[in-house]
Design a protein around this motif. Structure first.
Motif, PDB file in Angstrom:
ATOM      1  N   VAL A 145       0.759  -1.382  -0.031  1.00 11.64           N
ATOM      2  CA  VAL A 145       0.175   0.048   0.266  1.00 11.64           C
ATOM      3  C   VAL A 145       0.948   1.347   0.047  1.00 11.64           C
ATOM      4  O   VAL A 145       0.703   2.205  -0.831  1.00 11.64           O
ATOM      5  CB  VAL A 145      -1.091  -0.069   1.195  1.00 11.64           C
ATOM      6  CG1 VAL A 145      -1.726   1.398   1.122  1.00 11.64           C
ATOM      7  CG2 VAL A 145      -1.977  -1.200   1.149  1.00 11.64           C
ATOM      8  N   TYR A 146       1.725   1.187   0.888  1.00  7.79           N
ATOM      9  CA  TYR A 146       2.585   2.479   0.923  1.00  7.79           C
ATOM     10  C   TYR A 146       3.490   2.765  -0.185  1.00  7.79           C
ATOM     11  O   TYR A 146       3.715   3.780  -0.805  1.00  7.79           O
ATOM     12  CB  TYR A 146       3.469   2.432   2.141  1.00  7.79           C
ATOM     13  CG  TYR A 146       2.773   2.451   3.590  1.00  7.79           C
ATOM     14  CD1 TYR A 146       1.450   2.877   3.603  1.00  7.79           C
ATOM     15  CD2 TYR A 146       3.587   1.860   4.697  1.00  7.79           C
ATOM     16  CE1 TYR A 146       0.785   2.714   5.050  1.00  7.79           C
ATOM     17  CE2 TYR A 146       2.757   1.895   5.811  1.00  7.79           C
ATOM     18  CZ  TYR A 146       1.337   2.338   6.033  1.00  7.79           C
ATOM     19  OH  TYR A 146       0.887   2.172   7.290  1.00  7.79           O
ATOM     20  N   GLU A 147       4.048   1.914  -0.570  1.00  8.01           N
ATOM     21  CA  GLU A 147       5.010   1.927  -2.052  1.00  8.01           C
ATOM     22  C   GLU A 147       4.270   2.193  -3.131  1.00  8.01           C
ATOM     23  O   GLU A 147       4.713   3.318  -3.865  1.00  8.01           O
ATOM     24  CB  GLU A 147       5.646   0.551  -2.293  1.00  8.01           C
ATOM     25  CG  GLU A 147       6.642   0.024  -1.390  1.00  8.01           C
ATOM     26  CD  GLU A 147       7.941   0.922  -1.521  1.00  8.01           C
ATOM     27  OE1 GLU A 147       8.100   1.587  -2.419  1.00  8.01           O
ATOM     28  OE2 GLU A 147       8.915   0.860  -0.705  1.00  8.01           O
ATOM     29  N   THR A 148       2.901   1.687  -3.378  1.00  5.75           N
ATOM     30  CA  THR A 148       2.080   2.180  -4.300  1.00  5.75           C
ATOM     31  C   THR A 148       1.743   3.800  -4.240  1.00  5.75           C
ATOM     32  O   THR A 148       1.844   4.612  -5.044  1.00  5.75           O
ATOM     33  CB  THR A 148       0.888   1.325  -4.455  1.00  5.75           C
ATOM     34  OG1 THR A 148       1.195  -0.021  -4.585  1.00  5.75           O
ATOM     35  CG2 THR A 148      -0.115   2.000  -5.457  1.00  5.75           C
ATOM     36  N   LEU A 149       1.403   4.053  -3.120  1.00  8.06           N
ATOM     37  CA  LEU A 149       0.844   5.578  -2.711  1.00  8.06           C
ATOM     38  C   LEU A 149       2.128   6.558  -3.002  1.00  8.06           C
ATOM     39  O   LEU A 149       2.032   7.787  -3.292  1.00  8.06           O
ATOM     40  CB  LEU A 149       0.262   5.615  -1.350  1.00  8.06           C
ATOM     41  CG  LEU A 149      -1.034   5.192  -1.412  1.00  8.06           C
ATOM     42  CD1 LEU A 149      -1.307   5.166   0.184  1.00  8.06           C
ATOM     43  CD2 LEU A 149      -2.023   5.751  -2.146  1.00  8.06           C
ATOM     44  N   MET A 150       3.339   6.184  -2.760  1.00  9.73           N
ATOM     45  CA  MET A 150       4.461   6.908  -2.895  1.00  9.73           C
ATOM     46  C   MET A 150       4.959   7.286  -4.226  1.00  9.73           C
ATOM     47  O   MET A 150       5.733   8.068  -4.277  1.00  9.73           O
ATOM     48  CB  MET A 150       5.762   6.487  -2.217  1.00  9.73           C
ATOM     49  CG  MET A 150       5.625   6.451  -0.349  1.00  9.73           C
ATOM     50  SD  MET A 150       7.053   6.288   0.309  1.00  9.73           S
ATOM     51  CE  MET A 150       7.097   4.286   0.386  1.00  9.73           C
ATOM     52  N   GLU A 151       4.332   6.465  -5.177  1.00  8.54           N
ATOM     53  CA  GLU A 151       4.806   6.535  -6.651  1.00  8.54           C
ATOM     54  C   GLU A 151       3.927   7.916  -7.000  1.00  8.54           C
ATOM     55  O   GLU A 151       4.372   8.330  -7.970  1.00  8.54           O
ATOM     56  CB  GLU A 151       4.294   5.365  -7.305  1.00  8.54           C
ATOM     57  CG  GLU A 151       5.038   4.241  -7.054  1.00  8.54           C
ATOM     58  CD  GLU A 151       6.469   4.424  -7.603  1.00  8.54           C
ATOM     59  OE1 GLU A 151       6.602   4.950  -8.816  1.00  8.54           O
ATOM     60  OE2 GLU A 151       7.460   4.074  -6.975  1.00  8.54           O
ATOM     61  N   ASP A 152       2.953   8.405  -6.347  1.00  8.53           N
ATOM     62  CA  ASP A 152       2.246   9.517  -6.811  1.00  8.53           C
ATOM     63  C   ASP A 152       2.945  10.819  -6.242  1.00  8.53           C
ATOM     64  O   ASP A 152       2.995  11.063  -4.995  1.00  8.53           O
ATOM     65  CB  ASP A 152       0.811   9.537  -6.254  1.00  8.53           C
ATOM     66  CG  ASP A 152      -0.098  10.571  -6.715  1.00  8.53           C
ATOM     67  OD1 ASP A 152       0.378  11.871  -7.023  1.00  8.53           O
ATOM     68  OD2 ASP A 152      -1.276  10.320  -7.238  1.00  8.53           O
ATOM     69  N   GLU A 153       3.196  11.732  -7.132  1.00 10.39           N
ATOM     70  CA  GLU A 153       4.013  12.986  -6.653  1.00 10.39           C
ATOM     71  C   GLU A 153       3.157  13.809  -5.885  1.00 10.39           C
ATOM     72  O   GLU A 153       3.511  14.761  -4.915  1.00 10.39           O
ATOM     73  CB  GLU A 153       4.594  13.976  -7.814  1.00 10.39           C
ATOM     74  CG  GLU A 153       5.740  12.926  -8.353  1.00 10.39           C
ATOM     75  CD  GLU A 153       6.531  13.910  -9.392  1.00 10.39           C
ATOM     76  OE1 GLU A 153       6.975  14.941  -9.060  1.00 10.39           O
ATOM     77  OE2 GLU A 153       6.897  13.450 -10.589  1.00 10.39           O
ATOM     78  N   GLU A 154       1.871  13.828  -6.057  1.00 11.70           N
ATOM     79  CA  GLU A 154       0.778  14.638  -5.459  1.00 11.70           C
ATOM     80  C   GLU A 154       0.909  14.309  -4.024  1.00 11.70           C
ATOM     81  O   GLU A 154       0.794  15.208  -3.099  1.00 11.70           O
ATOM     82  CB  GLU A 154      -0.379  14.432  -6.049  1.00 11.70           C
ATOM     83  CG  GLU A 154      -0.701  15.348  -7.258  1.00 11.70           C
ATOM     84  CD  GLU A 154      -0.879  16.850  -7.192  1.00 11.70           C
ATOM     85  OE1 GLU A 154      -1.490  17.164  -5.997  1.00 11.70           O
ATOM     86  OE2 GLU A 154      -0.826  17.674  -8.001  1.00 11.70           O
TER      87      GLU A 154
END
Length: 326
Positions: A145-154
């Motif tokens: 979950v965290y790795e996926t969300l960190m891909e978004d620059e916003e």
């Protein structure tokens, strides 16, 4: 926009990045060049991503202090290799245990953003069955979950709001981790994972576990402690929270099942990128501190997480202080 940078953040987010993180075209361009050059020339880094989106995780997390971003990146990679041996490898949302926990609503991100542009991470620890799943399963699903969300620059700029419902948590849940492991998790969650934790809201916390809460709060920095709010019930929380960001089951508008289905599409979009993180690696043999030899031996032998003890490491730049992977 700095030369070569093709980030996708809104003008409003650019202003927040400048005001809160000291990021502008000039600082971003110079910092990216410096950090990328350091990664490529660092003999201790066997391989790492060097794209802007990945490097900006660390620069934004450390408000564009290049030395601090270098330190954080190195700690992050070491954490992946040494803590809970191999648990951060093959972070695949399609792995059976991970997907079951996602589908059950143990953890997921709500769709959309709140009025501050932040993503909300919903966590229901009581859904986790400690008799069926292990602590490794728990860490792995959080990692996905965290790795996926960190891909978004916003997300890198705006940060995250955490909402946890502790109903259903029982004593066996608290025995999943030793106190030493719990300390490492809390400290690394704040200091090593390049995520901006803006708010933490907890409902239905069991009063008999207050001593656990009090102990856990002592492990956090004063800054994070001030951002933690505890509520007796969902109804009490609803008086101050933006319930529109919550599932319908907690007063929002969108059923939890629909939120989970939406988030799984997001996981699918970034699945290969997250799996490719297995290539990110440090040359542990170049760290000469004797205290970490046990960690290297454990990695080679495939030992259990208890063998992966914290160790100190020397970094390239003389001005850096010694670090410790907590």
């Amino acid at each position: 926009m700095s030369e070569g940078y093709n980030g996708q953040i809104s003008e409003e987010t650019r202003k927040i990045a400048k005001d809160e993180l000291r990021e502008d075209e000039s600082s971003r361009s110079q910092a990216l060049v410096a950090l990328r050059d350091w990664v490529e020339k660092n003999p201790k880094i066997k391989w790492s991503r060097t794209d802007d989106r990945y490097l900006l995780r660390f620069l934004r997390f450390k408000k564009f202090s290049v030395p601090m971003a270098q330190e954080c990146l190195e700690r992050y990679v070491l954490l992946r290799q040494t803590f809970f041996n191999n648990v951060f490898r093959s972070l695949d949302y399609k792995q059976a245990e991970v997907e079951f926990l996602l589908d059950s609503g143990y953890i997921f991100a709500a769709p959309g953003r709140d009025k501050f542009g932040r993503r909300w991470i919903i966590n229901r620890p009581g859904v986790f069955d400690p008799h069926k799943f292990t602590n490794r399963d728990m860490i792995r699903v959080h990692g996905v979950v965290y790795e996926t969300l960190m891909e978004d620059e916003e997300n890198q700029v705006r940060g995250f709001v955490h909402f946890a419902d502790c109903s259903g948590v029982t004593l066996p849940f608290l025995t999943l981790f030793t106190p030493k492991e719990a300390v490492r998790i809390v400290k690394n969650g704040e200091k090593t994972l390049p995520m901006r934790h803006k708010e933490v809201h907890v409902i239905n916390f069991i009063s008999s576990f207050k001593y656990v809460l009090d102990w856990g709060m002592t492990l956090m920095s004063e800054k994070i402690r001030k951002r933690v709010k505890i509520y007796a019930t969902a109804e009490e929380a609803a008086k101050t929270l933006d319930v529109n960001m919550l599932p319908k089951e907690y007063g929002g508008n969108v059923p939890m099942s629909e939120m989970i289905a939406s988030f799984k599409k997001e996981l699918a979009e970034h699945r290969q990128t997250i799996l490719d993180h297995d290539k990110i690696e440090m040359r542990l043999e170049l760290f000469t501190d004797p205290a970490k030899e046990g960690a290297i031996s454990a990695l080679k032998a495939g030992a259990t997480n208890e063998s992966c003890a914290p160790y100190k490491m020397d970094v390239l730049t003389g001005s850096f202080r010694k670090l410790e992977v907590d």
